[in-house]
Design a protein around this motif. Structure first.
Motif, PDB file in Angstrom:
ATOM      1  N   VAL A 114      58.079  47.097 -84.618  1.00 10.44           N
ATOM      2  CA  VAL A 114      57.870  47.388 -83.192  1.00 10.44           C
ATOM      3  C   VAL A 114      57.066  48.669 -83.072  1.00 10.44           C
ATOM      4  N   ALA A 115      55.976  48.638 -82.314  1.00  9.47           N
ATOM      5  CA  ALA A 115      55.154  49.830 -82.072  1.00  9.47           C
ATOM      6  C   ALA A 115      55.620  50.492 -80.769  1.00  9.47           C
ATOM      7  N   ALA A 116      54.949  51.555 -80.386  1.00 10.81           N
ATOM      8  CA  ALA A 116      55.312  52.301 -79.181  1.00 10.81           C
ATOM      9  C   ALA A 116      55.186  51.426 -77.937  1.00 10.81           C
ATOM     10  N   MET A 117      56.162  51.557 -77.051  1.00 15.89           N
ATOM     11  CA  MET A 117      56.166  50.798 -75.792  1.00 15.89           C
ATOM     12  C   MET A 117      54.974  51.188 -74.927  1.00 15.89           C
ATOM     13  N   GLU A 118      54.502  50.236 -74.132  1.00 12.61           N
ATOM     14  CA  GLU A 118      53.414  50.473 -73.192  1.00 12.61           C
ATOM     15  C   GLU A 118      53.989  50.293 -71.781  1.00 12.61           C
ATOM     16  N   TYR A 119      54.011  51.384 -71.030  1.00 11.23           N
ATOM     17  CA  TYR A 119      54.624  51.380 -69.704  1.00 11.23           C
ATOM     18  C   TYR A 119      53.578  51.208 -68.611  1.00 11.23           C
ATOM     19  N   PRO A 120      53.958  50.563 -67.512  1.00  8.46           N
ATOM     20  CA  PRO A 120      53.017  50.431 -66.403  1.00  8.46           C
ATOM     21  C   PRO A 120      52.872  51.766 -65.666  1.00  8.46           C
ATOM     22  N   ALA A 121      51.797  51.892 -64.925  1.00  5.42           N
ATOM     23  CA  ALA A 121      51.640  53.064 -64.064  1.00  5.42           C
ATOM     24  C   ALA A 121      52.669  52.964 -62.950  1.00  5.42           C
ATOM     25  N   GLY A 122      53.179  54.094 -62.542  1.00  4.60           N
ATOM     26  CA  GLY A 122      54.132  54.117 -61.439  1.00  4.60           C
ATOM     27  C   GLY A 122      53.412  54.003 -60.103  1.00  4.60           C
ATOM     28  N   LYS A 123      54.208  53.824 -59.067  1.00  3.84           N
ATOM     29  CA  LYS A 123      53.682  53.783 -57.703  1.00  3.84           C
ATOM     30  C   LYS A 123      54.041  55.087 -57.016  1.00  3.84           C
ATOM     31  N   LEU A 124      53.177  55.547 -56.153  1.00  5.00           N
ATOM     32  CA  LEU A 124      53.423  56.774 -55.402  1.00  5.00           C
ATOM     33  C   LEU A 124      54.509  56.525 -54.367  1.00  5.00           C
ATOM     34  N   TYR A 125      55.499  57.411 -54.314  1.00  2.30           N
ATOM     35  CA  TYR A 125      56.599  57.296 -53.363  1.00  2.30           C
ATOM     36  C   TYR A 125      56.763  58.648 -52.687  1.00  2.30           C
ATOM     37  N   VAL A 126      56.725  58.647 -51.361  1.00  4.17           N
ATOM     38  CA  VAL A 126      56.847  59.878 -50.596  1.00  4.17           C
ATOM     39  C   VAL A 126      58.233  59.928 -49.966  1.00  4.17           C
ATOM     40  N   LEU A 127      58.925  61.039 -50.187  1.00  4.88           N
ATOM     41  CA  LEU A 127      60.250  61.213 -49.607  1.00  4.88           C
ATOM     42  C   LEU A 127      60.136  61.469 -48.110  1.00  4.88           C
ATOM     43  N   SER A 128      60.942  60.772 -47.325  1.00  6.44           N
ATOM     44  CA  SER A 128      60.883  60.975 -45.881  1.00  6.44           C
ATOM     45  C   SER A 128      61.389  62.367 -45.503  1.00  6.44           C
ATOM     46  N   ALA A 129      62.323  62.916 -46.289  1.00  4.89           N
ATOM     47  CA  ALA A 129      62.864  64.240 -45.991  1.00  4.89           C
ATOM     48  C   ALA A 129      61.864  65.355 -46.309  1.00  4.89           C
ATOM     49  N   ASP A 130      60.975  65.107 -47.264  1.00  2.00           N
ATOM     50  CA  ASP A 130      59.986  66.107 -47.661  1.00  2.00           C
ATOM     51  C   ASP A 130      58.675  65.405 -47.996  1.00  2.00           C
ATOM     52  N   PRO A 131      57.839  65.143 -46.976  1.00  2.00           N
ATOM     53  CA  PRO A 131      56.583  64.408 -47.210  1.00  2.00           C
ATOM     54  C   PRO A 131      55.647  65.071 -48.222  1.00  2.00           C
ATOM     55  N   ALA A 132      55.840  66.352 -48.491  1.00  2.00           N
ATOM     56  CA  ALA A 132      54.984  67.032 -49.463  1.00  2.00           C
ATOM     57  C   ALA A 132      55.345  66.635 -50.884  1.00  2.00           C
ATOM     58  N   GLU A 133      56.581  66.178 -51.080  1.00  2.00           N
ATOM     59  CA  GLU A 133      57.013  65.802 -52.423  1.00  2.00           C
ATOM     60  C   GLU A 133      56.696  64.335 -52.686  1.00  2.00           C
ATOM     61  N   LYS A 134      55.892  64.111 -53.706  1.00  2.00           N
ATOM     62  CA  LYS A 134      55.498  62.752 -54.071  1.00  2.00           C
ATOM     63  C   LYS A 134      56.075  62.426 -55.446  1.00  2.00           C
ATOM     64  N   LEU A 135      56.676  61.244 -55.539  1.00  2.00           N
ATOM     65  CA  LEU A 135      57.286  60.806 -56.791  1.00  2.00           C
ATOM     66  C   LEU A 135      56.472  59.681 -57.408  1.00  2.00           C
ATOM     67  N   ASP A 136      56.644  59.477 -58.701  1.00  2.00           N
ATOM     68  CA  ASP A 136      55.991  58.407 -59.439  1.00  2.00           C
ATOM     69  C   ASP A 136      57.114  57.452 -59.863  1.00  2.00           C
ATOM     70  N   VAL A 137      57.167  56.252 -59.250  1.00  2.00           N
ATOM     71  CA  VAL A 137      58.334  55.383 -59.426  1.00  2.00           C
ATOM     72  C   VAL A 137      57.947  53.930 -59.705  1.00  2.00           C
ATOM     73  N   TYR A 138      58.961  53.165 -60.108  1.00  3.34           N
ATOM     74  CA  TYR A 138      58.868  51.713 -60.196  1.00  3.34           C
ATOM     75  C   TYR A 138      59.772  51.142 -59.105  1.00  3.34           C
ATOM     76  N   THR A 139      59.268  50.137 -58.410  1.00  2.00           N
ATOM     77  CA  THR A 139      60.049  49.424 -57.405  1.00  2.00           C
ATOM     78  C   THR A 139      59.879  47.932 -57.659  1.00  2.00           C
ATOM     79  N   ASP A 140      60.706  47.134 -57.040  1.00  2.73           N
ATOM     80  CA  ASP A 140      60.618  45.673 -57.163  1.00  2.73           C
ATOM     81  C   ASP A 140      60.639  45.250 -58.636  1.00  2.73           C
ATOM     82  N   ASP A 141      59.503  44.767 -59.140  1.00  2.86           N
ATOM     83  CA  ASP A 141      59.407  44.294 -60.520  1.00  2.86           C
ATOM     84  C   ASP A 141      58.439  45.165 -61.310  1.00  2.86           C
ATOM     85  N   PHE A 142      58.780  45.422 -62.568  1.00  3.59           N
ATOM     86  CA  PHE A 142      57.848  46.117 -63.451  1.00  3.59           C
ATOM     87  C   PHE A 142      57.991  45.540 -64.856  1.00  3.59           C
ATOM     88  N   THR A 143      56.921  45.643 -65.641  1.00  3.58           N
ATOM     89  CA  THR A 143      56.883  45.063 -66.977  1.00  3.58           C
ATOM     90  C   THR A 143      56.552  46.136 -67.999  1.00  3.58           C
TER      91      THR A 143
END
Length: 156
Positions: free
Chosen positions: A84-113
């Motif tokens: 097994v070689a190193a895993m290959e991860y998908p790019a995350g999606k940008l997620y903005v917190l409603s409590a702090d719109p300046a803070e942006k997260l890099d996340v997976y939602t729904d389905d990811f491979t």
């Protein structure tokens, strides 16, 4: 006498619900969607491991934007006849917190491979591993969880 009957009734109800036998398991917010896969024997191939994040939740990507966040990580153990070689991860999606719109997260939602590059000898193979992740909703992040992953595939 009445108190003893109430206590016995509550005890019996707890046993029926299983709360006396085993501790309550924490809820998993990610599910591994196992699929039959076939790869070419003796050649580098890629297994695609699909995961589903429960609606209303997100998990930090493999490369979160903050050192304080726990990234999603998949570990697979090798087995006889499989490298097994190193895993290959998908790019995350940008997620903005409603409590702090300046803070942006890099996340997976729904389905990811996550892609797992392997080289395998001919035959049936099983790789056991685990996905470590931290699930969050719009209000809070929850303690990290580990999801067992059992990958079955055939090399021909």
């Amino acid at each position: 006498m009445r108190a003893a009957l109430v206590a016995a009734s509550l005890w019996f109800s707890a046993i029926q619900l299983g709360s006396m036998d085993a501790p309550v398991k924490p809820k998993q917010h990610v599910v591994y969607v196992a699929e039959a896969q076939t790869v070419a024997a003796g050649k580098r191939a890629v297994l695609e491991l699909r995961f589903h994040v429960e609606e209303g939740f997100h998990v930090n990507s493999h490369t979160p934007k903050s050192e304080l966040l726990i990234g999603t990580d998949l570990e697979l153990g090798a087995s006889a006849g499989v490298k097994v070689a190193a895993m290959e991860y998908p790019a995350g999606k940008l997620y903005v917190l409603s409590a702090d719109p300046a803070e942006k997260l890099d996340v997976y939602t729904d389905d990811f491979t996550v892609k797992a590059p392997v080289t395998a000898s001919a035959g049936e193979h099983e790789l056991k591993g685990r996905l470590t992740y931290q699930a969050c909703d719009h209000a809070a992040c929850y303690p990290p969880r580990t999801l067992a992953v059992d990958v079955l595939f055939t090399a021909k």
